[in-house]
Write an enzyme that holds these catalytic residues in place. Structure first.
Site, PDB file in Angstrom:
ATOM      1  N   GLY A 292       0.791  -1.215   0.000  1.00 34.83           N
ATOM      2  CA  GLY A 292       0.000   0.000   0.000  1.00 34.83           C
ATOM      3  C   GLY A 292       0.824   1.264   0.000  1.00 34.83           C
ATOM      4  O   GLY A 292       0.481   2.246  -0.662  1.00 34.83           O
TER       5      GLY A 292
ATOM      6  N   ASN B 247      -9.251   3.993   8.195  1.00 36.00           N
ATOM      7  CA  ASN B 247      -8.823   2.686   8.673  1.00 36.00           C
ATOM      8  C   ASN B 247      -8.990   2.504  10.180  1.00 36.00           C
ATOM      9  O   ASN B 247      -9.058   1.376  10.660  1.00 36.00           O
ATOM     10  CB  ASN B 247      -7.356   2.430   8.294  1.00 36.00           C
ATOM     11  CG  ASN B 247      -6.443   3.551   8.736  1.00 36.00           C
ATOM     12  OD1 ASN B 247      -6.666   4.713   8.404  1.00 36.00           O
ATOM     13  ND2 ASN B 247      -5.403   3.223   9.480  1.00 36.00           N
TER      14      ASN B 247
ATOM     15  N   GLN C 283      -8.558   0.703   2.460  1.00 34.59           N
ATOM     16  CA  GLN C 283      -9.298  -0.055   3.459  1.00 34.59           C
ATOM     17  C   GLN C 283     -10.704  -0.447   3.006  1.00 34.59           C
ATOM     18  O   GLN C 283     -11.224  -1.482   3.420  1.00 34.59           O
ATOM     19  CB  GLN C 283      -9.392   0.758   4.747  1.00 34.59           C
ATOM     20  CG  GLN C 283      -9.744  -0.029   5.978  1.00 34.59           C
ATOM     21  CD  GLN C 283      -8.731  -1.088   6.342  1.00 34.59           C
ATOM     22  OE1 GLN C 283      -9.024  -2.282   6.290  1.00 34.59           O
ATOM     23  NE2 GLN C 283      -7.525  -0.664   6.686  1.00 34.59           N
TER      24      GLN C 283
ATOM     25  N   CYS D  99      -5.453  -3.505  -1.362  1.00 34.16           N
ATOM     26  CA  CYS D  99      -4.410  -4.222  -0.627  1.00 34.16           C
ATOM     27  C   CYS D  99      -4.786  -5.683  -0.462  1.00 34.16           C
ATOM     28  O   CYS D  99      -5.775  -6.006   0.196  1.00 34.16           O
ATOM     29  CB  CYS D  99      -4.219  -3.564   0.739  1.00 34.16           C
ATOM     30  SG  CYS D  99      -2.721  -4.070   1.572  1.00 34.16           S
ATOM     31  N   GLY D 100      -3.996  -6.579  -1.041  1.00 30.30           N
ATOM     32  CA  GLY D 100      -4.303  -7.999  -1.016  1.00 30.30           C
ATOM     33  C   GLY D 100      -4.407  -8.574   0.380  1.00 30.30           C
ATOM     34  O   GLY D 100      -5.322  -9.350   0.676  1.00 30.30           O
TER      35      GLY D 100
ATOM     36  N   CYS E 192       0.343   0.770  11.591  1.00 27.77           N
ATOM     37  CA  CYS E 192       1.579   1.425  11.151  1.00 27.77           C
ATOM     38  C   CYS E 192       2.069   2.485  12.129  1.00 27.77           C
ATOM     39  O   CYS E 192       3.151   3.028  11.963  1.00 27.77           O
ATOM     40  CB  CYS E 192       1.374   2.039   9.765  1.00 27.77           C
ATOM     41  SG  CYS E 192       1.053   0.801   8.491  1.00 27.77           S
TER      42      CYS E 192
END
Length: 398
Positions: free
Chosen positions: A74, A155, A182, A202-203, A327
């Protein structure tokens, strides 16, 4: 529930779907060629890439699989979207974003402002996390704006932004519009008939593997590669990526799309039941917009207790949750999202995000609810009863 306990941190990452994993394994041991090679081994892997792109395009309702660019994650996708646009429009020196973006966007904007001389307009939010639309319309969009980068849904709180309205306004001003991460796979989206120019998916947030991300780039958009080298990804992103992941990242998005309606109904019901009981615990409240947020996300702010203490209590009960974004979880400062929403200092350190998935059961939610009253013990030793509120945090939440 897994062998490790109850996992309610699905906005940080998800467990790889067993079917996705099963389809990946042959790509490590049998179809392992370099897709750039002209022999049969390479051609077989190249075909898997195309299948992944087709599945990813279908999940976002994109018109063409050629609009999908695979990246490593991402952060790379967000950086690529912004930096590519700035290079494509060198005379435009302004960027628009929000104060509650992911660090992948905010840190880059800070750098561009301080080191490269760009003007960054950061749009605020109200106490429910809703974007200040008047500020967006009034001061953020002008002929000097190159790109608007605003998440589809937050998120931490799950609050959903009016992306189509924002994108249309950006388009009218001649700016590129970039969004998502998200929200992909959790709410319906159709970029084919949208003013959205670039979208990140985002996988590993869709039960696909980590290290695989997709950036949607609308056909015809000016695009300048940031990672230079070979001709991979139609010369838009050089380097041999994680090919097995490319195939299954698209597959994960496709599976999420198929299960979206049933999953969201069930997950939202569990989230609402949990939120109602959690909110009944003294001195806590649910953050974000209660009527317009992601169906899987519930963020509860507990007053007079640190987020770390809450997570330790949950962890002792084999429950995995988070306090803020994964993060930034190493920081002792209140979440920038909570600060932007004006959450009082007594609660800004205690938000706990419960993010569910299609694997979450009602029995697991009931177990969490039984554990929550233990928060009262932790409050008795918290320093936040007497600490003054720092600059930028309102003393009341109203």
């Amino acid at each position: 529930m897994t062998a490790q306990g109850i996992y309610l941190d699905n906005n940080a990452t998800t467990r790889v779907d067993p079917d996705v994993l099963a389809e990946m394994l042959p790509l490590f041991t049998e179809q392992f060629g370099n897709p750039s090679s002209m022999h049969g081994f390479g051609a077989a892997v190249g075909g898997q890439d195309r299948m992944g792109a087709q599945a990813g395009a279908g999940a976002a309702r994109a018109a063409h699989d050629s609009e999908i660019v695979f990246t490593s994650g991402g952060t790379e996708s967000d950086n690529t979207a912004i930096l590519s646009t700035l290079e494509a429009y060198p005379k435009k020196k302004s960027i628009v974003t929000s104060v509650v973006e992911h660090p992948a966007v905010l840190a880059l904007c800070d750098y561009l402002e301080k080191k490269r001389g760009y003007t960054v307009h950061r749009i605020g939010v109200d106490n429910r996390g809703n974007l200040d639309l008047d500020a967006y319309k009034r001061c953020a969009l002008g002929p000097d704006v190159a790109i608007v980068s605003i998440m589809w849904a937050n998120n931490e709180t799950g609050t959903i932004f009016p992306i189509e309205e924002l994108a249309q306004l950006a388009k009218a001003a001649g700016a590129v519009f970039h969004t998502a991460v998200q929200a992909v796979g959790k709410i319906p989206m159709n970029v084919r008939h949208s003013a959205v120019d670039m979208l990140c998916a985002c996988g590993h947030k869709l039960h696909a593997p980590k290290g695989v991300h997709a950036l949607y780039v609308k056909r015809g958009l000016r695009f300048r590669p940031i990672v230079r080298g070979g001709h991979q990804e139609r010369s838009r992103r050089a380097g041999n990526g994680e090919r097995a992941g490319h195939r299954r990242a698209g597959g994960g998005a496709h599976v999420a799309l198929m299960h979206m309606t049933d999953e969201n109904t069930r997950v939202k019901r569990s989230r609402q039941a949990g939120a109602a009981i959690l909110a009944a615990v003294p001195n806590c409240f649910v953050t974000g917009n209660p009527a317009n947020r992601l169906p899987n996300t519930c963020n509860v702010a507990f007053e007079y207790i640190e987020g770390e203490a809450i997570l330790l209590l949950l962890n002792e009960a084999d429950i995995a949750a988070s306090s803020g974004s994964a993060c930034t979880s190493g920081s002792l400062e209140p979440s920038h999202v909570m600060r932007a929403m004006g959450v009082p200092y007594t609660a800004a350190h205690g938000p706990t995000r419960l993010s569910l998935s299609r694997e979450t059961t009602e029995e697991e939610i009931d177990r969490v609810i039984r554990v929550v009253p233990g928060m009262r013990t932790g409050r008795s030793v918290s320093p936040y009863w007497s600490q003054a509120a720092p600059e930028g945090v309102r003393p009341v939440y109203s």
